[in-house]
Design a protein around this motif. Structure first.
Motif, PDB file in Angstrom:
ATOM      1  N   SER A  39      37.666  38.606  39.371  1.00 13.21           N
ATOM      2  CA  SER A  39      38.428  39.627  40.081  1.00 13.21           C
ATOM      3  C   SER A  39      38.135  39.528  41.579  1.00 13.21           C
ATOM      4  O   SER A  39      37.794  38.458  42.078  1.00 13.21           O
ATOM      5  N   THR A  40      38.241  40.625  42.284  1.00 12.18           N
ATOM      6  CA  THR A  40      38.028  40.607  43.730  1.00 12.18           C
ATOM      7  C   THR A  40      36.727  41.273  44.138  1.00 12.18           C
ATOM      8  O   THR A  40      36.421  41.353  45.317  1.00 12.18           O
ATOM      9  N   GLY A  81      31.839  44.430  45.596  1.00 10.65           N
ATOM     10  CA  GLY A  81      32.879  45.365  46.019  1.00 10.65           C
ATOM     11  C   GLY A  81      32.820  46.606  45.146  1.00 10.65           C
ATOM     12  O   GLY A  81      32.135  46.625  44.120  1.00 10.65           O
ATOM     13  N   PRO A  82      33.529  47.661  45.539  1.00 13.41           N
ATOM     14  CA  PRO A  82      33.532  48.896  44.756  1.00 13.41           C
ATOM     15  C   PRO A  82      34.043  48.650  43.338  1.00 13.41           C
ATOM     16  O   PRO A  82      34.890  47.786  43.105  1.00 13.41           O
ATOM     17  N   TYR A  83      33.507  49.415  42.394  1.00 16.21           N
ATOM     18  CA  TYR A  83      33.935  49.329  41.001  1.00 16.21           C
ATOM     19  C   TYR A  83      33.725  50.679  40.340  1.00 16.21           C
ATOM     20  O   TYR A  83      33.084  51.562  40.897  1.00 16.21           O
ATOM     21  N   ARG A  84      34.260  50.811  39.132  1.00 11.64           N
ATOM     22  CA  ARG A  84      34.058  52.019  38.328  1.00 11.64           C
ATOM     23  C   ARG A  84      33.452  51.612  36.994  1.00 11.64           C
ATOM     24  O   ARG A  84      33.759  50.546  36.465  1.00 11.64           O
ATOM     25  N   TRP A  85      32.643  52.494  36.456  1.00  7.42           N
ATOM     26  CA  TRP A  85      32.069  52.254  35.142  1.00  7.42           C
ATOM     27  C   TRP A  85      33.184  52.068  34.127  1.00  7.42           C
ATOM     28  O   TRP A  85      34.229  52.727  34.199  1.00  7.42           O
ATOM     29  N   ARG A 105      32.187  32.067  47.799  1.00  5.67           N
ATOM     30  CA  ARG A 105      33.192  31.898  46.749  1.00  5.67           C
ATOM     31  C   ARG A 105      32.941  30.638  45.916  1.00  5.67           C
ATOM     32  O   ARG A 105      32.257  29.714  46.351  1.00  5.67           O
ATOM     33  N   GLY A 106      33.482  30.644  44.705  1.00  8.06           N
ATOM     34  CA  GLY A 106      33.446  29.464  43.860  1.00  8.06           C
ATOM     35  C   GLY A 106      32.450  29.576  42.715  1.00  8.06           C
ATOM     36  O   GLY A 106      31.791  30.591  42.534  1.00  8.06           O
ATOM     37  N   GLU A 107      32.373  28.491  41.942  1.00  9.91           N
ATOM     38  CA  GLU A 107      31.444  28.401  40.812  1.00  9.91           C
ATOM     39  C   GLU A 107      30.237  27.584  41.245  1.00  9.91           C
ATOM     40  O   GLU A 107      30.389  26.528  41.859  1.00  9.91           O
TER      41      GLU A 107
END
Length: 121
Positions: A39-40, A81-85, A105-107
């Motif tokens: 995701s972002t 970054g911001p997230y929610r449970w 970024r990246g693997e």
């Protein structure tokens, strides 16, 4: 309990919570994993086995820099970054220096190991 993460020239630590899932992760160390973008707002790394979910449940005060375990998939989730449970998410700890190292970024190959105390920059 403190962990050290190393990937892509990034080297940072996290302080674990005192819960059964965090202790289970600690017992598996050291680990060599792959970390990748999801995701972002997060990076993820799949563990070689699932962690215990004993004592899991809803938590609040979600924050950038949280280290979590997503039980349905068996992966670590490191939030930059911001997230929610969401159901199945268990907070394991917090990154000690903030989430900036996760912006690469990246693997990448990821080393996770035990350290006696966090190193602060």
């Amino acid at each position: 309990m403190y962990l050290r993460f190393v990937f892509a020239d990034e080297d940072f630590t996290a302080t674990l919570e005192d819960n059964p899932s965090a202790r289970d992760l600690f017992s598996m160390l050291p680990l060599d994993l792959k970390i990748s973008d999801y995701s972002t707002n997060e990076k993820i790394a799949y563990l070689p086995r699932k962690l215990t979910e004993e004592g899991s449940g809803r938590f609040e005060s979600e924050a950038v820099g949280d280290l979590c375990y997503y039980a349905p998939w068996g992966n670590l989730a490191l939030f930059h970054g911001p997230y929610r449970w969401s159901r199945g998410l268990i907070r394991l700890g917090r990154l000690d220096q903030g989430a900036k190292p996760l912006l690469v970024r990246g693997e990448h190959l990821l080393r996770v190991e035990i350290v006696s105390q966090p190193h602060l920059r």
